[in-house]
Design a protein around this motif. Sequence first.
Motif, mmCIF file in Angstrom:
data_model
loop_
_atom_site.group_PDB
_atom_site.id
_atom_site.type_symbol
_atom_site.label_atom_id
_atom_site.label_comp_id
_atom_site.label_asym_id
_atom_site.label_seq_id
_atom_site.Cartn_x
_atom_site.Cartn_y
_atom_site.Cartn_z
ATOM 1 N N ALA A 16 -0.657 3.110 16.096
ATOM 2 C CA ALA A 16 -1.606 2.278 15.347
ATOM 3 C C ALA A 16 -0.968 1.769 14.055
ATOM 4 O O ALA A 16 -1.182 0.616 13.664
ATOM 5 C CB ALA A 16 -2.876 3.067 15.042
ATOM 6 N N GLU A 17 -0.189 2.601 13.393
ATOM 7 C CA GLU A 17 0.497 2.180 12.160
ATOM 8 C C GLU A 17 1.458 1.027 12.449
ATOM 9 O O GLU A 17 1.539 0.068 11.678
ATOM 10 C CB GLU A 17 1.280 3.351 11.561
ATOM 11 N N ILE A 18 2.189 1.127 13.546
ATOM 12 C CA ILE A 18 3.147 0.073 13.887
ATOM 13 C C ILE A 18 2.418 -1.221 14.235
ATOM 14 O O ILE A 18 2.832 -2.305 13.801
ATOM 15 C CB ILE A 18 4.055 0.523 15.051
ATOM 16 N N TYR A 19 1.340 -1.122 14.985
ATOM 17 C CA TYR A 19 0.557 -2.325 15.285
ATOM 18 C C TYR A 19 0.121 -3.014 13.986
ATOM 19 O O TYR A 19 0.255 -4.233 13.850
ATOM 20 C CB TYR A 19 -0.687 -1.960 16.098
ATOM 21 N N ARG A 20 -0.396 -2.229 13.049
ATOM 22 C CA ARG A 20 -0.862 -2.817 11.790
ATOM 23 C C ARG A 20 0.291 -3.443 11.019
ATOM 24 O O ARG A 20 0.146 -4.519 10.414
ATOM 25 C CB ARG A 20 -1.561 -1.749 10.937
ATOM 26 N N ALA A 21 1.440 -2.788 11.033
ATOM 27 C CA ALA A 21 2.598 -3.314 10.307
ATOM 28 C C ALA A 21 3.074 -4.628 10.916
ATOM 29 O O ALA A 21 3.435 -5.573 10.194
ATOM 30 C CB ALA A 21 3.729 -2.286 10.318
ATOM 31 N N ILE A 22 3.072 -4.722 12.248
ATOM 32 C CA ILE A 22 3.489 -5.965 12.910
ATOM 33 C C ILE A 22 2.517 -7.088 12.579
ATOM 34 O O ILE A 22 2.930 -8.217 12.285
ATOM 35 C CB ILE A 22 3.601 -5.750 14.429
ATOM 36 N N LEU A 23 1.223 -6.794 12.601
ATOM 37 C CA LEU A 23 0.236 -7.828 12.283
ATOM 38 C C LEU A 23 0.386 -8.286 10.838
ATOM 39 O O LEU A 23 0.297 -9.486 10.544
ATOM 40 C CB LEU A 23 -1.178 -7.301 12.530
#
Length: 268
Positions: A16-23
Amino acid sequence: MSLSEIPESEAAGRIAEIYRAILAATGLPSTNLVWRHMASRPGVLEWAYDALEAGFSAGAFRSLGAGVAAELPPAAMPKLAEDECLDRATLERAASVMAFYNRANPINLVALCSLRRVLAGETSGSGNPAASPAGDGLPALPPVARDVDPETRARMAALARTINDTDGALMPTALRHLANWPPVLAAFGRRVEALAASGALDAGAAAILESAAAAARRVPLTRSGSRAPGKETRDALEAAIDLFVPPISRMIVVGHGFEAVIRAALDR
């Protein structure tokens, strides 16, 4: 082809952290399938993001992706005709779908080309591209079509084969969104098939990929903390790159061409 993935609604912890960082780095409203698919394999997305984090943090993928998309003019496609039964409200919704993928696909293509560089042992770029301005935000995508009639499903499968240039076709998610409006999908399909038959789709995709590979050589990279991937992780990363790069290259060509067609119709 139905791929394993971790949807945003099910992501937790580091995923979830990586998804948020990519967005945050890309300005996109939702996470693309390429990253959701990597997330379904233990440790794969984590390794890929660690390797690409410097590029994401610098805004390089967004900036260079926009440059790749702008280098070639939109593919020439016939104007929309009145008998294609596309009202203004439908065209506006379809335009928002195309706008999302036309921003996302070049970003993802440069990122995948950069990931290929990391796997080849390269860890630095030749330049420090400036981050692109934030620009206009994109609206959230509509849900993908769930109840698809047989005719539309067959059209989606035929289009996927053309876009992937293979019978083992990955279903581009853009088609699953356009299937909400079968007349739009039909209009898109007619233009894609004509472009493929003329050879312009192959030529355009090759030029896009060459441009993306050149852009990737400018991206600052790390090698996931100097830790080489294990064999299973490397195999999964290479398989994902090989799976997604060809259809993304081709979707950039047809996506920008079709969005231009839609915008022209809306401006009439």
